[in-house]
Design an enzyme around this catalytic site. Structure first.
Site, short mmCIF file in Angstrom:
data_model
loop_
_atom_site.label_atom_id
_atom_site.label_comp_id
_atom_site.label_asym_id
_atom_site.label_seq_id
_atom_site.Cartn_x
_atom_site.Cartn_y
_atom_site.Cartn_z
N HIS A 178 4.65 -2.08 -7.26
CA HIS A 178 3.55 -1.46 -7.99
C HIS A 178 3.99 -0.25 -8.81
O HIS A 178 4.96 0.43 -8.47
CB HIS A 178 2.48 -0.98 -7.00
CG HIS A 178 1.92 -2.07 -6.17
ND1 HIS A 178 1.36 -1.86 -4.93
CD2 HIS A 178 1.84 -3.40 -6.38
CE1 HIS A 178 0.96 -3.00 -4.42
NE2 HIS A 178 1.25 -3.96 -5.29
N LYS A 199 7.29 9.25 -6.35
CA LYS A 199 6.92 9.03 -4.94
C LYS A 199 8.02 9.51 -4.01
O LYS A 199 9.21 9.30 -4.29
CB LYS A 199 6.67 7.53 -4.69
CG LYS A 199 5.51 6.99 -5.51
CD LYS A 199 5.36 5.48 -5.43
CE LYS A 199 4.25 5.03 -6.36
NZ LYS A 199 4.19 3.58 -6.52
N ASP A 204 -0.58 -8.98 -5.78
CA ASP A 204 0.88 -8.97 -5.84
C ASP A 204 1.47 -10.34 -6.13
O ASP A 204 2.63 -10.46 -6.50
CB ASP A 204 1.45 -8.38 -4.55
CG ASP A 204 1.08 -6.91 -4.42
OD1 ASP A 204 1.31 -6.33 -3.34
OD2 ASP A 204 0.55 -6.35 -5.40
N TYR A 245 3.59 8.47 2.24
CA TYR A 245 4.27 8.93 1.04
C TYR A 245 3.41 9.90 0.23
O TYR A 245 2.20 9.91 0.34
CB TYR A 245 4.73 7.77 0.16
CG TYR A 245 3.70 6.74 -0.22
CD1 TYR A 245 3.17 5.88 0.73
CD2 TYR A 245 3.30 6.58 -1.54
CE1 TYR A 245 2.25 4.90 0.38
CE2 TYR A 245 2.39 5.60 -1.90
CZ TYR A 245 1.88 4.75 -0.94
OH TYR A 245 0.98 3.78 -1.30
#
Ligand SMILES: Cc1cn([C@H]2C[C@H](O)[C@@H](COP(=O)(O)OP(=O)(O)O[C@H]3O[C@H](C)C(=O)[C@H](O)[C@H]3O)O2)c(=O)[nH]c1=O
Length: 182
Positions: free
Chosen positions: A61, A71, A169, A131
């Site tokens: 993503h 991230k 996905d 995260y």
């Protein structure tokens, strides 16, 4: 805290110092002044957490354009293979990927700059993934790069029929058609 830049410039594996004693352990998992010294100034604005079972593959993503997110990812419980794909058109490593095992055992973290597609495959019975991101969630700007894009050639250790992916996905774009970064 140890920072190791990966073969793709700007991607770092970070290993916190762990203090064990009879009670268990303590570690600082993030300290801005140290992080910014090695990586450059990053202002995280959102923390995320997900929980998945064995064989789940979340990704790959990214958020398009100025909505892109850097991230800082880590695993609280379990073990995953974490992957970041360079989507920066002017990068010498455009279309290349980094794959790192992150686990509750190795305590490794991965920093992924803006301009990358990101995902992970769960290799333990379950995995809890946490995260930080430096841009807030923008669902209308989300995009998916197909995990099995032959032009990227990610060597996932599980056969496709053993993977569990979301409908989103399974309907992403391949690199040739993806919204990459200038
Ligand atoms: C990402 C996100 C999702 N959501 C909501 C939207 C859905 O109702 C639900 C599940 O979202 P999604 O299926 O996109 O979750 P993941 O597949 O774990 O997505 C993440 O997977 C890979 C590993 C990433 O790197 C991204 O951060 C992120 O896209 O959470 C939110 O409310 N805020 C958010 O920031």
């Amino acid at each position: 805290m140890k920072f190791t830049e990966q073969e793709i410039q700007g991607v770092f594996v970070i290993e916190p110092q762990k203090f064990g004693d009879a009670r268990g352990y303590f570690m600082e998992t993030y300290r801005k002044e140290i992080f910014d010294r090695y990586v450059g100034e990053i202002n995280f604005v959102q923390d995320n957490q997900s929980h998945s079972t064995y064989g789940v593959l979340r990704g790959l993503h990214y958020q398009k354009g100025n909505y892109s997110q850097a991230k800082l990812v880590r695993v609280l419980n379990g073990r995953v293979l974490d992957v970041a794909v360079d989507l920066r058109k002017t990068s010498p490593t455009f279309g290349k990927y980094v794959m790192v095992e992150l686990s509750e055992e190795n305590n490794k973290q991965l920093f992924i700059p803006r301009g990358f597609a990101h995902g992970f495959l769960v290799l333990s019975d379950t995995a809890t993934f946490a995260y930080k991101v430096d841009n807030v969630y923008a669902p209308d700007q989300e995009a998916t790069l197909m995990y099995d894009d032959p032009s990227v050639g990610i060597k996932w250790p599980l056969a496709a029929e053993k993977l569990l992916l979301s409908a989103k996905d399974l309907n992403g774009k391949y690199l040739a058609d993806a919204d990459c970064f200038e």
